[in-house]
Design an enzyme around this catalytic site. Structure first.
Site, PDB file in Angstrom:
ATOM      1  N   HIS A 180       0.832  -1.204   0.000  1.00  0.00           N
ATOM      2  CA  HIS A 180       0.000   0.000   0.000  1.00  0.00           C
ATOM      3  C   HIS A 180       0.868   1.256   0.000  1.00  0.00           C
ATOM      4  O   HIS A 180       0.557   2.241  -0.686  1.00  0.00           O
ATOM      5  CB  HIS A 180      -0.917   0.010   1.229  1.00  0.00           C
ATOM      6  CG  HIS A 180      -2.108  -0.875   1.101  1.00  0.00           C
ATOM      7  ND1 HIS A 180      -2.012  -2.225   0.898  1.00  0.00           N
ATOM      8  CD2 HIS A 180      -3.445  -0.603   1.144  1.00  0.00           C
ATOM      9  CE1 HIS A 180      -3.227  -2.761   0.823  1.00  0.00           C
ATOM     10  NE2 HIS A 180      -4.113  -1.797   0.972  1.00  0.00           N
ATOM     11  N   HIS A 221       0.310  -4.097   9.138  1.00  0.00           N
ATOM     12  CA  HIS A 221       1.748  -4.254   8.957  1.00  0.00           C
ATOM     13  C   HIS A 221       2.449  -3.869  10.245  1.00  0.00           C
ATOM     14  O   HIS A 221       1.914  -3.117  11.068  1.00  0.00           O
ATOM     15  CB  HIS A 221       2.262  -3.345   7.825  1.00  0.00           C
ATOM     16  CG  HIS A 221       2.068  -3.897   6.455  1.00  0.00           C
ATOM     17  ND1 HIS A 221       2.938  -4.802   5.879  1.00  0.00           N
ATOM     18  CD2 HIS A 221       1.110  -3.662   5.532  1.00  0.00           C
ATOM     19  CE1 HIS A 221       2.513  -5.095   4.659  1.00  0.00           C
ATOM     20  NE2 HIS A 221       1.409  -4.425   4.424  1.00  0.00           N
ATOM     21  N   ASP A 225       7.704  -2.458   8.313  1.00  0.00           N
ATOM     22  CA  ASP A 225       7.221  -2.579   6.937  1.00  0.00           C
ATOM     23  C   ASP A 225       6.974  -1.205   6.316  1.00  0.00           C
ATOM     24  O   ASP A 225       7.233  -0.985   5.132  1.00  0.00           O
ATOM     25  CB  ASP A 225       5.936  -3.396   6.893  1.00  0.00           C
ATOM     26  CG  ASP A 225       6.079  -4.735   7.594  1.00  0.00           C
ATOM     27  OD1 ASP A 225       7.212  -5.215   7.719  1.00  0.00           O
ATOM     28  OD2 ASP A 225       5.051  -5.301   8.011  1.00  0.00           O
TER      29      ASP A 225
END
Length: 305
Positions: A180, A221, A225
């Site tokens: 994302h 996450h 990350d």
């Protein structure tokens, strides 16, 4: 009022048709790059699905972001997805603004070739990273006791090549680094360079920061990350941007020198704004109706003409 609407509609239609003609020419030259980028998006999806097969749920790792940010909860996990969808749709629509707006700086085909190159490079590094070390997923559906924390081994080759949209939202194991954030940062960086509204540029960076916090607060996450995504994507875009050919600037219009020995292919490149010898772009001035190709003025009165 009706006459004004008709006149503006006619202008908009002519502008749209003209842009269609231009973009089709660019698409004919660059379709291979776009197709390769789309195919590699599919391969990235297969890689993310593959790591789900070997994911092993376990206790959530100690994380600074989880300690600092309150947990949104499973019922509010849609918030980060809503923000991401808004960013994606907004950027997608912006790349097609040359078809409608009079002021334009980009070509839709060329900007997507560039964006896909950035995405593919970042996703290649991402696949290497999350296959190197599999971490226990912090998301709710990836924790111990969840039925979808592990995928059953595929029964056929077709099942391996199939990507279920539901599986994209509920994947596990593809953690470092956040996909994302790859998309969000690539979009923000692209608009920062080629966009024209300073407020939207600043707002884009703010949204990227908020998106980072929402991803962590939603426990989709780990903080690492997101942090790795921030510096990796910026470095990849910075390096690739130096290597890729620069997009032609549509805000300035320069007229090329047309010589008799120019080939048809070279004239086609001139229309698309690439492959032009810088020496061919020179200011022109009209004196006594004649100009030579070196930019020198020919004054017939001095020659007794």
């Amino acid at each position: 009022m009706t006459l004004y609407i008709r006149r503006e509609s006619s202008k908009l239609w002519k502008r749209f048709c003209s842009e269609i003609t231009t973009e089709i020419g660019l698409l004919a030259e660059n379709w291979k790059y776009l197709l390769a980028g789309i195919i590699l998006q599919y391969i990235h999806g297969l890689a993310a699905k593959g790591v789900h097969y070997i994911h092993r749920p376990g206790p959530t790792l100690q994380d600074l972001g989880f300690f600092l940010l309150p947990e949104l909860g499973q019922e509010r996990s849609y918030i980060s997805e809503t923000v991401f969808t808004s960013v994606f749709v907004s950027f997608f629509l912006w790349t097609f603004h040359p078809f409608i707006l009079k002021s334009k700086k980009i070509y839709t085909v060329l900007i997507w070739c560039r964006v896909l190159a950035f995405l593919v490079a970042c996703q290649f590094l991402r696949v290497i990273t999350f296959y190197s070390t599999q971490l226990p997923g912090p998301n709710y559906h990836c924790r111990e006791g969840s039925k979808v924390a592990r995928l059953p081994w595929p029964k056929s080759a077709l099942e391996v090549l199939e990507i279920n949209p539901h599986g994209v939202m509920y994947g596990c194991g593809d953690l470092i680094f956040s996909s994302h954030m790859i998309f969000t940062l690539v979009f923000v960086l692209t608009y920062h360079k080629y966009g024209t509204k300073r407020f939207i540029k600043l707002f884009g960076w703010l949204i990227a920061f908020v998106q980072s916090l929402l991803i962590i607060a939603s426990r989709k996450h780990y903080t690492v990350d997101v942090v790795v995504a921030w510096y990796t994507v910026n470095l990849v875009v910075f390096c690739l941007d130096k290597k890729l050919p620069e997009l032609p600037d549509r805000t300035t219009v320069l007229l090329p020198v047309v010589t008799k020995d120019r080939t048809k292919e070279e004239n086609h490149k001139l229309l698309n704004g690439n492959g032009v010898d810088p020496a061919d772009w020179r200011p022109r001035a009209l004196v006594n109706g004649k100009i030579d190709n070196n930019g020198a003025h020919t004054d017939n009165s001095l020659n007794g003409a």
